[in-house]
Design an enzyme around this catalytic site. Structure first.
Site, PDB file in Angstrom:
ATOM      1  N   CYS A  38       0.985  -1.466  -0.090  1.00 40.45           N
ATOM      2  CA  CYS A  38       0.036   0.013   0.114  1.00 40.45           C
ATOM      3  C   CYS A  38       1.020   1.387   0.125  1.00 40.45           C
ATOM      4  CB  CYS A  38      -0.814   0.113   1.488  1.00 40.45           C
ATOM      5  SG  CYS A  38      -1.674   1.335   1.780  1.00 40.45           S
ATOM      6  N   SER A  40       0.949   3.490   2.136  1.00 41.18           N
ATOM      7  CA  SER A  40       1.426   3.973   3.314  1.00 41.18           C
ATOM      8  C   SER A  40       2.619   3.048   3.651  1.00 41.18           C
ATOM      9  CB  SER A  40       0.283   3.070   4.255  1.00 41.18           C
ATOM     10  OG  SER A  40      -0.928   4.034   4.328  1.00 41.18           O
ATOM     11  N   HIS A  43       5.033   5.441   2.012  1.00 40.57           N
ATOM     12  CA  HIS A  43       5.596   6.658   2.988  1.00 40.57           C
ATOM     13  C   HIS A  43       6.473   6.323   3.782  1.00 40.57           C
ATOM     14  CE1 HIS A  43       2.659   9.491   1.675  1.00 40.57           C
ATOM     15  NE2 HIS A  43       1.766   8.923   1.685  1.00 40.57           N
ATOM     16  N   HIS A  59       0.487  -3.735   6.324  1.00 39.11           N
ATOM     17  CA  HIS A  59      -0.396  -3.642   7.253  1.00 39.11           C
ATOM     18  C   HIS A  59      -1.836  -4.185   6.538  1.00 39.11           C
ATOM     19  CE1 HIS A  59      -0.486   0.005   4.795  1.00 39.11           C
ATOM     20  NE2 HIS A  59      -1.440   0.136   4.961  1.00 39.11           N
ATOM     21  N   CYS A 167      -7.204  -2.999   3.668  1.00 41.61           N
ATOM     22  CA  CYS A 167      -6.608  -1.593   3.837  1.00 41.61           C
ATOM     23  C   CYS A 167      -7.678  -0.821   2.587  1.00 41.61           C
ATOM     24  CB  CYS A 167      -5.567  -1.252   3.645  1.00 41.61           C
ATOM     25  SG  CYS A 167      -5.058   0.420   3.898  1.00 41.61           S
TER      26      CYS A 167
HETATM   27 ZN   LIG Z   1      -2.683   0.992   3.521  1.00 37.93          ZN
END
Ligand SMILES: [Zn+2]
Ligand SMILES: [Zn+2]
Length: 365
Positions: A38, A40, A43, A59, A167
Site C-alpha cells: 500500500c 502507506s 510513505h 498492514h 486497507c
Molecule cells: Zn494501506
C-alpha cells in the site's frame, strides 16, 4: 520465519529470518495467505512518516488462524481472516461509542510504538526486538495480532484476493458509506484513481450517487474508473481540474474526495464543492503538509471538510460485509490487483508502486 524488515529510508528493505513468539492472552497467530503493498508502506519506506524501526512492514493481509492465545473465544483455528490495521481495544471511549477506527489505544500505543496492546513486540531478529507495523506486519509468513484485528470472513472467498479489503477497500468504500454517508442522487468528484480512489468510486456507486466524476493525470486510470462506476472523467494533466469540473457540474459537487493527499489535491477538492458540499480527505500526505482554504466561502456556502481515517470502519462489521459484497458481485476486487509476487520480491514491489502504473501488488509468502 521469513519477513520483510525495514530499518531506515537509506537502507533497502530486506527479507530476513525473524523469530515470532507465541500469541499472548487475547492474541492469535495467523498464517499469511496474501499481503497487499500500500502507499502507506511507501510513505514509511521513503521516511515521510515517522515509524518505529526496525519493523516488519505490511498492514494489509489475509490468512488462516493457526493458534489461539489464552482467553480467545471469538476465533477458532482454521478460521479465514482479513487483517485490520485497527484492532479495536473495545474499552476506550471511542470503541464504546462505536467509532472503532478512532480507537485511542491503537492511536497512542499500537501504532506509534510499533507494539501490541501490552506494550511489547512478538518479533525479534537475532535477539534484537523488531517492531510491528500498525499491529499487523503482514509482509511475513506468519503474524501474531490482537484477536480483534483478525476479522473472520466466509471460507469460500479467495484469500489471495480479499486481502485488499483490509486497507484499500475498507478505506475507500468506508470513506463514502461511513465518513461522508453519501446519499442516493448525490454528485461526487474523486481526485486520484489509484487503489483507494477506485474504491471511493465504487463506494459512490454503491451509495447510489447520480454523477461520479473520476479525476486523474493518467488517462488509463480514469478509464478504469469508468469500469468501477464513474459516469464522467477529467484528465487533469492538461487543464485545471476545478475549471473542468465546473464545466461538467456548474453548481459544484455535493462531495469531493481527495484520494491523493497532496496539498494541491486537497485544495482542489474544497474548491469543487457546491452549496452544502463536503470535501473528504482520504489520501494521506507526508507529515507536516499544509493546505489552505477561504473560511468565508466555506461558512457562507455551508460546507464541510472531513478527515477519514480507515474509512471510519467498524472492522468486525464492515470487513465481512465488504467481502460479502465482493462475493455477490457488487464490489470489484480482481481488477485492483496488478500482480502477485513472492515475499522475497517485496523491495521490487515497493519500487513498482513508487514508479506508478501498478494498483496493488500482493505478496504471497
Ligand atoms: Zn494501506
Ligand atoms: Zn479502543
Amino acid at each position: 520465519m521469513k519477513a520483510v524488515v525495514f530499518r531506515d529510508p537509506e537502507t533497502r528493505v530486506e527479507v530476513a529470518d525473524v523469530t515470532l513468539a507465541a500469541p499472548k492472552a487475547g492474541e492469535v497467530r495467523v498464517k499469511i495467505a496474501a499481503a497487499g503493498v500500500c502507499h502507506s508502506d511507501l510513505h514509511v519506506k521513503r521516511g515521510e512518516w515517522e515509524a518505529p524501526a526496525p519493523m516488519v512492514m505490511g498492514h494489509e493481509g489475509s490468512g488462516v488462524v493457526t493458534e489461539l492465545g489464552e482467553g480467545v473465544t471469538s476465533l477458532a483455528v482454521g478460521d479465514h481472516v482479513v487483517l485490520s490495521w485497527v484492532p479495536p481495544c473495545g474499552e476506550c471511549r471511542y470503541c464504546l461509542q462505536g467509532h472503532e477506527a478512532r480507537c485511542q489505544k491503537v492511536a497512542t500505543v499500537v501504532a506509534p510504538q510499533g507494539v501490541l496492546f501490552d506494550g511489547t513486540s512478538r518479533l525479534a531478529l537475532n535477539e534484537e526486538p523488531i517492531h510491528h507495523y500498525l499491529g499487523v506486519s503482514s509482509f511475513a509468513e506468519e503474524v501474531v495480532v490482537p484477536a480483534s484485528g483478525a476479522i473472520k470472513v466466509r471460507d469460500d472467498a479467495p484469500l489471495d484476493v480479499i486481502a485488499v479489503v483490509g486497507c484499500a477497500v475498507a478505506t475507500g468504500v468506508g470513506a463514502v458509506l461511513n465518513t461522508a454517508a453519501v446519499e442516493p442522487g448525490a454528485t461526487v468528484a474523486v481526485i486520484g484513481c489509484g487503489g483507494v480512489g477506485l474504491n471511493v468510486v465504487q463506494g459512490a456507486k454503491l451509495a447510489g450517487a447520480e454523477r461520479i466524476i473520476a479525476i486523474d493525470i493518467v488517462p488509463e486510470k480514469t478509464a478504469m474508473a469508468l469500469q468501477f462506476g464513474a459516469t464522467d472523467r477529467i484528465d487533469s494533466s492538461e487543464r485545471d481540474a476545478v475549471e473542468q469540473l465546473f464545466e461538467l457540474i456548474p453548481d459544484g459537487v455535493d462531495y469531493a474526495f481527495d484520494a491523493i493527499g497532496r496539498t494541491i489535491t486537497t485544495e482542489q477538492a474544497i474548491q469543487m464543492l457546491g452549496l452544502g458540499g463536503a470535501a473528504v480527505i482520504v489520501g494521506l500526505p507526508p507529515t507536516g503538509a499544509r493546505a489552505s482554504f477561504e473560511p468565508l466561502v466555506l461558512a457562507e456556502a455551508d460546507q464541510r471538510i472531513l478527515g477519514s481515517n480507515y474509512g471510519s470502519v467498524r472492522p468486525s462489521i464492515d470487513i465481512p460485509a465488504l467481502v460479502d459484497r465482493y462475493m455477490d458481485g457488487q464490489l470489484k476486487l480482481d481488477p485492483l490487483i496488478s500482480g502477485r509476487r513472492p515475499l522475497d520480491e517485496a523491495a521490487e514491489a515497493l519500487d513498482d508502486l513508487e514508479a506508478g502504473g501498478v494498483l496493488r501488488t500482493l505478496l504471497i509468502p
